[in-house]
Design an enzyme around this catalytic site. Structure first.
Site, PDB file in Angstrom:
ATOM      1  N   TYR A 168      52.876  33.299  55.375  1.00  0.00           N
ATOM      2  CA  TYR A 168      53.113  34.912  55.322  1.00  0.00           C
ATOM      3  C   TYR A 168      51.661  35.658  55.870  1.00  0.00           C
ATOM      4  CZ  TYR A 168      51.866  36.431  51.144  1.00  0.00           C
ATOM      5  OH  TYR A 168      50.934  36.888  49.917  1.00  0.00           O
ATOM      6  N   LEU A 181      42.515  32.660  47.628  1.00  0.00           N
ATOM      7  CA  LEU A 181      42.952  33.157  49.191  1.00  0.00           C
ATOM      8  C   LEU A 181      41.830  33.608  49.902  1.00  0.00           C
ATOM      9  CD1 LEU A 181      45.522  33.429  51.013  1.00  0.00           C
ATOM     10  CD2 LEU A 181      45.297  35.659  50.587  1.00  0.00           C
ATOM     11  N   GLU A 233      40.491  35.234  41.412  1.00  0.00           N
ATOM     12  CA  GLU A 233      41.038  36.029  42.114  1.00  0.00           C
ATOM     13  C   GLU A 233      42.108  37.014  41.437  1.00  0.00           C
ATOM     14  OE1 GLU A 233      42.918  35.268  45.921  1.00  0.00           O
ATOM     15  OE2 GLU A 233      43.789  33.311  44.860  1.00  0.00           O
ATOM     16  N   LYS A 235      48.324  30.574  52.497  1.00  0.00           N
ATOM     17  CA  LYS A 235      49.042  31.768  52.066  1.00  0.00           C
ATOM     18  C   LYS A 235      50.407  31.360  52.455  1.00  0.00           C
ATOM     19  CE  LYS A 235      48.636  36.808  53.311  1.00  0.00           C
ATOM     20  NZ  LYS A 235      48.650  37.208  51.663  1.00  0.00           N
TER      21      LYS A 235
HETATM   22  N1  PMP Z   1      44.374  36.867  47.036  1.00  0.00           N
HETATM   23  C1  PMP Z   1      45.852  36.688  46.987  1.00  0.00           C
HETATM   24  C2  PMP Z   1      46.418  35.715  45.886  1.00  0.00           C
HETATM   25  C3  PMP Z   1      46.683  37.539  47.807  1.00  0.00           C
HETATM   26  O1  PMP Z   1      47.998  37.629  47.849  1.00  0.00           O
HETATM   27  C4  PMP Z   1      45.913  38.675  48.498  1.00  0.00           C
HETATM   28  C5  PMP Z   1      46.977  39.492  49.509  1.00  0.00           C
HETATM   29  N2  PMP Z   1      47.698  39.019  50.285  1.00  0.00           N
HETATM   30  C6  PMP Z   1      44.772  38.579  48.472  1.00  0.00           C
HETATM   31  C7  PMP Z   1      43.934  38.002  47.862  1.00  0.00           C
HETATM   32  C8  PMP Z   1      44.092  39.685  49.547  1.00  0.00           C
HETATM   33  O2  PMP Z   1      43.805  39.353  50.766  1.00  0.00           O
HETATM   34  P1  PMP Z   1      43.711  40.291  52.120  1.00  0.00           P
HETATM   35  O3  PMP Z   1      42.792  41.033  52.031  1.00  0.00           O
HETATM   36  O4  PMP Z   1      43.852  39.444  53.192  1.00  0.00           O
HETATM   37  O5  PMP Z   1      45.027  41.225  52.016  1.00  0.00           O
END
Ligand code: PMP
Length: 282
Positions: free
Chosen positions: A33, A201, A177, A145
């Site tokens: 996603y 991620l 994270e 993701k």
């Molecule tokens: N880490 C995780 C585990 C996440 O779910 C997200 C948000 N989807 C992020 C980091 C931040 O990623 P992004 O800046 O692409 O939204």
């Protein structure tokens, strides 16, 4: 429509959108996603999100059923049908619909594309976050993701029950994270964050922020830091596509940060400028 739902070309209110029970997203979370903001119906960071989406699909051997342009056209149907010009777009691709069995479906089974939009005010950067640390018990493929988010769901709920906004994952002493954001710290003028390996991620906001910091001449280190580093940081930044970035005021009930205000302010202005430029019609 308030929440526009989309499934394989069909558009209807998300609240009444039905999908087949045999969609592999339902029983395996077998899909990937993305989520991003749009303003004035312009998608922010779409190419970067699409690159990560394609990467996630490749790592799961999930074939893309359409070209990048076709995918964008499908997603824009959803955005265009939304009452509000500003909001959040979510989409996911699953490995199709079949009777439940673990191995891949027959080759003629097509992936399912689901999307929805949610009107949303644009982030203001104003709200400071309260964070709760949680042991990172996820697997070793956090760079993909996927729809499988149970440890993140459990951690986000634990944070909420502790009166916090977000959970900070750590593997032992090492901070990775957050449950749905990346985390960065400022210490002695250096912006530091976990490297984009298989334990986090690769956030699009994280990537944008690091690039802006480099442009501003702020030193950046993509090296892991510890819980002690986190608690002693000059400032702690939490980033995601829907919040952009915010600073933390508390970790496990103990005040944190507030000592790199000038640097955070410069990054905030640069990010806002990037967001405004990218989402203003040409
Ligand atoms: N880490 C995780 C585990 C996440 O779910 C997200 C948000 N989807 C992020 C980091 C931040 O990623 P992004 O800046 O692409 O939204």
């Amino acid at each position: 429509m308030i929440h526009v739902g989309y499934y394989n070309g069909r558009i209807e209110p998300l609240e009444t959108l039905m999908i087949p029970a045999g969609d592999r997203a339902v029983y395996f979370g077998d899909g990937v996603y993305e989520a991003l903001l749009f303003r004035g119906r312009i998608l922010f960071g779409f190419e970067e999100h699409l690159d990560r989406f394609e990467n996630s699909c490749r790592m799961l051997r999930l074939p893309l059923p359409m070209s990048r342009d076709q995918l964008k056209a499908e997603l824009m149907k959803c955005v265009d049908a939304t009452d509000s010009p500003d909001g959040m777009l979510y989409w996911q691709l699953s490995r199709g619909t079949e009777m439940r069995h673990h191995d891949f479906p027959e080759p003629d089974v097509r992936p399912n594309l689901l999307a929805y939009t949610k009107p949303m005010a644009m982030p203001t950067f104003a709200k400071k976050r309260r964070l709760k640390t949680v042991e990172d018990t996820r697997y070793l493929h956090c760079n993909i993701k996927t729809l499988n988010l149970i440890p993140s769901v459990m951690a986000a709920q634990a944070a909420k029950e502790a009166g916090c906004d977000e959970a900070v994952f750590h593997r032992g002493e090492t901070v990775t994270e957050c449950s749905h954001s990346n985390i960065l710290i400022f210490k002695n003028g250096v912006l530091r964050t976990h490297p984009a390996d298989n334990l986090i991620l690769p956030g699009i906001t994280r990537m944008h922020l690091l690039a802006l910091a480099r442009d501003l001449g702020i030193p950046v280190e993509e090296t892991a830091f510890t819980l002690a580093d986190l608690r002693e940081a000059d400032d702690v930044l939490v980033t995601s596509s829907t919040v952009l970035f915010s600073t933390a005021e508390e970790i496990d009930g103990i005040p944190v940060g507030g000592c790199a205000r000038e640097l955070c302010g410069r990054l905030r202005s640069a990010y806002m400028e990037k967001f405004n430029t990218c989402t203003s019609s040409k």
